[in-house]
Design a protein around this motif. Structure first.
Motif, mmCIF file in Angstrom:
data_model
loop_
_atom_site.group_PDB
_atom_site.id
_atom_site.type_symbol
_atom_site.label_atom_id
_atom_site.label_comp_id
_atom_site.label_asym_id
_atom_site.label_seq_id
_atom_site.Cartn_x
_atom_site.Cartn_y
_atom_site.Cartn_z
ATOM 1 N N UNK A 67 0.830 -1.217 0.000
ATOM 2 C CA UNK A 67 0.000 0.000 0.000
ATOM 3 C C UNK A 67 0.857 1.256 0.000
ATOM 4 N N UNK A 68 1.874 1.281 0.860
ATOM 5 C CA UNK A 68 2.744 2.466 0.923
ATOM 6 C C UNK A 68 3.478 2.661 -0.394
ATOM 7 N N UNK A 69 4.002 1.575 -0.947
ATOM 8 C CA UNK A 69 4.711 1.695 -2.230
ATOM 9 C C UNK A 69 3.777 2.179 -3.331
ATOM 10 N N UNK A 70 2.550 1.679 -3.345
ATOM 11 C CA UNK A 70 1.597 2.118 -4.361
ATOM 12 C C UNK A 70 1.285 3.608 -4.234
ATOM 13 N N UNK A 71 1.103 4.082 -3.005
ATOM 14 C CA UNK A 71 0.824 5.508 -2.810
ATOM 15 C C UNK A 71 2.017 6.374 -3.185
ATOM 16 N N UNK A 72 3.207 5.942 -2.807
ATOM 17 C CA UNK A 72 4.402 6.724 -3.145
ATOM 18 C C UNK A 72 4.608 6.776 -4.660
ATOM 19 N N UNK A 127 11.881 -9.959 -11.806
ATOM 20 C CA UNK A 127 10.906 -10.988 -11.433
ATOM 21 C C UNK A 127 10.132 -10.601 -10.178
ATOM 22 N N UNK A 128 10.842 -10.093 -9.182
ATOM 23 C CA UNK A 128 10.197 -9.755 -7.929
ATOM 24 C C UNK A 128 10.388 -8.281 -7.613
ATOM 25 N N UNK A 129 10.098 -7.383 -8.541
ATOM 26 C CA UNK A 129 10.257 -5.950 -8.305
ATOM 27 C C UNK A 129 8.880 -5.319 -8.132
ATOM 28 N N UNK A 130 8.539 -5.012 -6.904
ATOM 29 C CA UNK A 130 7.259 -4.373 -6.622
ATOM 30 C C UNK A 130 7.227 -2.957 -7.182
ATOM 31 N N UNK A 131 8.371 -2.254 -7.093
ATOM 32 C CA UNK A 131 8.425 -0.877 -7.596
ATOM 33 C C UNK A 131 8.200 -0.833 -9.102
ATOM 34 N N UNK A 132 8.827 -1.734 -9.846
ATOM 35 C CA UNK A 132 8.664 -1.757 -11.295
ATOM 36 C C UNK A 132 7.205 -2.011 -11.672
ATOM 37 N N UNK A 175 14.773 6.669 -5.282
ATOM 38 C CA UNK A 175 14.054 5.417 -5.048
ATOM 39 C C UNK A 175 13.207 5.497 -3.783
ATOM 40 N N UNK A 176 13.717 6.188 -2.762
ATOM 41 C CA UNK A 176 12.965 6.287 -1.510
ATOM 42 C C UNK A 176 11.685 7.096 -1.661
ATOM 43 N N UNK A 177 11.606 7.964 -2.719
ATOM 44 C CA UNK A 177 10.388 8.745 -2.924
ATOM 45 C C UNK A 177 9.261 7.914 -3.530
ATOM 46 N N UNK A 178 9.601 6.804 -4.185
ATOM 47 C CA UNK A 178 8.584 5.977 -4.830
ATOM 48 C C UNK A 178 8.471 4.581 -4.238
ATOM 49 N N UNK A 179 9.269 4.292 -3.213
ATOM 50 C CA UNK A 179 9.361 2.913 -2.730
ATOM 51 C C UNK A 179 9.524 2.927 -1.218
ATOM 52 N N UNK A 180 8.818 2.039 -0.516
ATOM 53 C CA UNK A 180 8.907 1.950 0.948
ATOM 54 C C UNK A 180 10.182 1.214 1.311
ATOM 55 N N UNK A 181 11.309 1.920 1.203
ATOM 56 C CA UNK A 181 12.605 1.286 1.388
ATOM 57 C C UNK A 181 12.936 0.988 2.835
ATOM 58 N N UNK A 182 12.244 1.578 3.786
ATOM 59 C CA UNK A 182 12.561 1.326 5.188
ATOM 60 C C UNK A 182 11.874 0.072 5.729
#
Length: 462
Positions: A67-72, A127-132, A175-182
């Motif tokens: 959810x966080x990654x989708x919103x970002x 293969x397993x990239x949620x951000x992509x 990347x941190x602006x579009x992806x929940x990296x923490x």
């Protein structure tokens, strides 16, 4: 057959199959389960913790992280869409300096414009990239123009290229602006904290298991006829209670043996006094055939009395100590040869074994004398491995019928045609031998000998 009977039959059949499957699964599961208490207790702690953390991590990844990654990602794409609108609606900014400034200062994006057609060919998707996946969905939904993205080329930047009418807009976003990296930090803390707690729990569990292991070692030593000098109740209340019960049981057994031995010692003293009086009276009477027969009867009674006392007394009072079994077997061979028998000895393995030397030698001597009474050749073979000491006494005598091989160990039993029938014998030789072997935690088995007679095998734990 009625419909009800048919239904009941089907239900019984199904229940039987379910029960069989349950039994099969239970047996298979038991095969995978460890047998030790320590390992099972660790599984009881580790399995729930791993399952709980797996469920928490899955829920976190599936709900929070996605959810966080989708919103970002949606917010970044909205900023890119806003920049595209500015580019279209304000053509007076010929060098696009204002768009670059607004993008960098207000939105945290680095924007550049490339010639038309400067679009890289589509690359393979991670293969397993949620951000992509999320960026691709948002770009197609909000902008709807040909695009190209690179989420793996640089470690901390995401590159986006969008095909416009007269140019290609290239955007670099953090990347941190579009992806929940923490999210990895959360997982690290969860796994790290659980590992530390698990290590502490394992150490505490080990301390709780030690008293149980000491109790098992003490019980095993007592079963082998050995002492556990440093054993005392320790650990949790239930373990202390079990250890105290073991000590009380051990004390009662030892006290019972002492009382029996003291009583038999008194009986032995009284009977020996009478037999000594008989011997003196016979010496005063003089020599005659009748007197010689009475002397033999008195000697036989003395031997029988000694056998009875030895059987009742067992090996009480003797302490276990390291004993050279190869030397003990060699002494038995010498005794057999002095009595006119052919005897051989062989021993394999480490010869030093902790036993009660006098009683264990008596056990083996009873087996050898039993073989010598009914055979000409005797073979004594010893073998010691990491678990057991095994001594086999073979002979070429008539043997004992298979149906009577357990009966001959009963006290005072004498078989009419068996090999343990001896003139003046008491029928206690094999009974005393088995009693001594069992007091060491082992046993005696009878079988067929390769020499054609009987094989008596003594096996005790080392």
């Amino acid at each position: 057959m009625s419909t009800l009977d048919t239904g009941l039959t089907l239900i019984r059949t199904a229940a039987g199959r379910v029960s069989a499957a349950n039994g099969w699964m239970g047996n298979a599961f038991k095969g995978w389960m460890p047998t030790g208490l320590y390992a099972r207790a660790l599984l009881i702690m580790i399995v729930p913790m791993v399952v709980l953390q797996s469920v928490v991590a899955f829920v976190f990844m599936e709900r929070h992280w996605n959810t966080v990654t989708r919103h970002l990602s949606a917010a970044v794409v909205q900023d890119v869409a806003a920049l595209i609108d500015v580019y279209k609606d304000y053509p007076q900014d010929k060098d696009r300096a204002q768009i670059r400034r607004i993008a960098q200062q207000r939105l945290g994006l680095v924007v550049d414009f490339l010639p038309v057609g400067d679009m890289p060919p589509p690359g393979p998707k991670p293969f397993f990239s949620l951000l992509d996946q999320t960026l691709s969905v948002q770009l197609g939904r909000q902008i709807g123009k040909p695009f190209w993205i690179d989420t793996v080329g640089r470690s901390n930047l995401v590159e986006i290229r969008i095909q416009l009418d007269d140019a290609v807009m290239r955007i670099f976003a953090l990347r941190s602006a579009a992806y929940a990296s923490n999210s990895q930090i959360f997982l690290f803390w969860m796994v790290g904290t659980s590992s530390i707690l698990l290590i502490v729990a394992v150490l505490f569990l080990r301390n709780q298991i030690k008293p149980i292991l000491r109790l098992a070692d003490a019980a095993e030593s007592f079963g082998k006829g050995r002492e556990a000098p440093n054993f005392r109740p320790r650990g949790a209340r239930e373990v202390r209670r079990a250890a105290q019960a073991f000590l009380e049981m051990k004390s009662r057994i030892e006290r019972s043996i002492e009382q029996r031995t003291a009583m038999l010692a008194g009986v032995s003293h009284d009977l020996r006094t009478i037999l000594t009086r008989f011997k003196l009276e016979l010496e005063l009477i003089g020599d005659s055939p009748e007197v010689d027969g009475m002397r033999r009867d008195v000697d036989e009674m003395s031997g029988m009395l000694e056998d009875y006392l030895a059987f009742a007394r067992g090996d009480s009072g003797e302490q276990a100590q390291p004993t050279d079994m190869a030397m003990a077997l060699e002494e038995l061979r010498s005794d057999a040869e002095r009595n006119g028998h052919i005897a051989t000895v062989a021993f394999h393995g480490l010869p030093v074994v902790t036993v009660k030397p006098a009683s264990f030698k008596r056990c083996l001597a009873n087996l050898v004398s039993n073989a010598a009474r009914h055979a000409n050749a005797i073979s004594i073979t010893g073998h010691r491995d990491h678990r057991y000491l095994t001594v086999a006494v073979d002979d070429d005598g008539p043997g004992i019928p298979v149906s009577m091989r357990e009966e001959v160990f009963k006290p005072f039993l004498r078989l009419d045609d068996a090999r343990n029938q001896d003139e003046g014998g008491t029928g206690l030789g094999l009974a005393i031998a088995r009693d001594i072997a069992r007091s060491h935690g082992g046993d005696i088995m009878l079988g067929d000998s390769p020499m054609g007679g009987l094989r008596a095998t003594v096996r005790v734990p080392v």
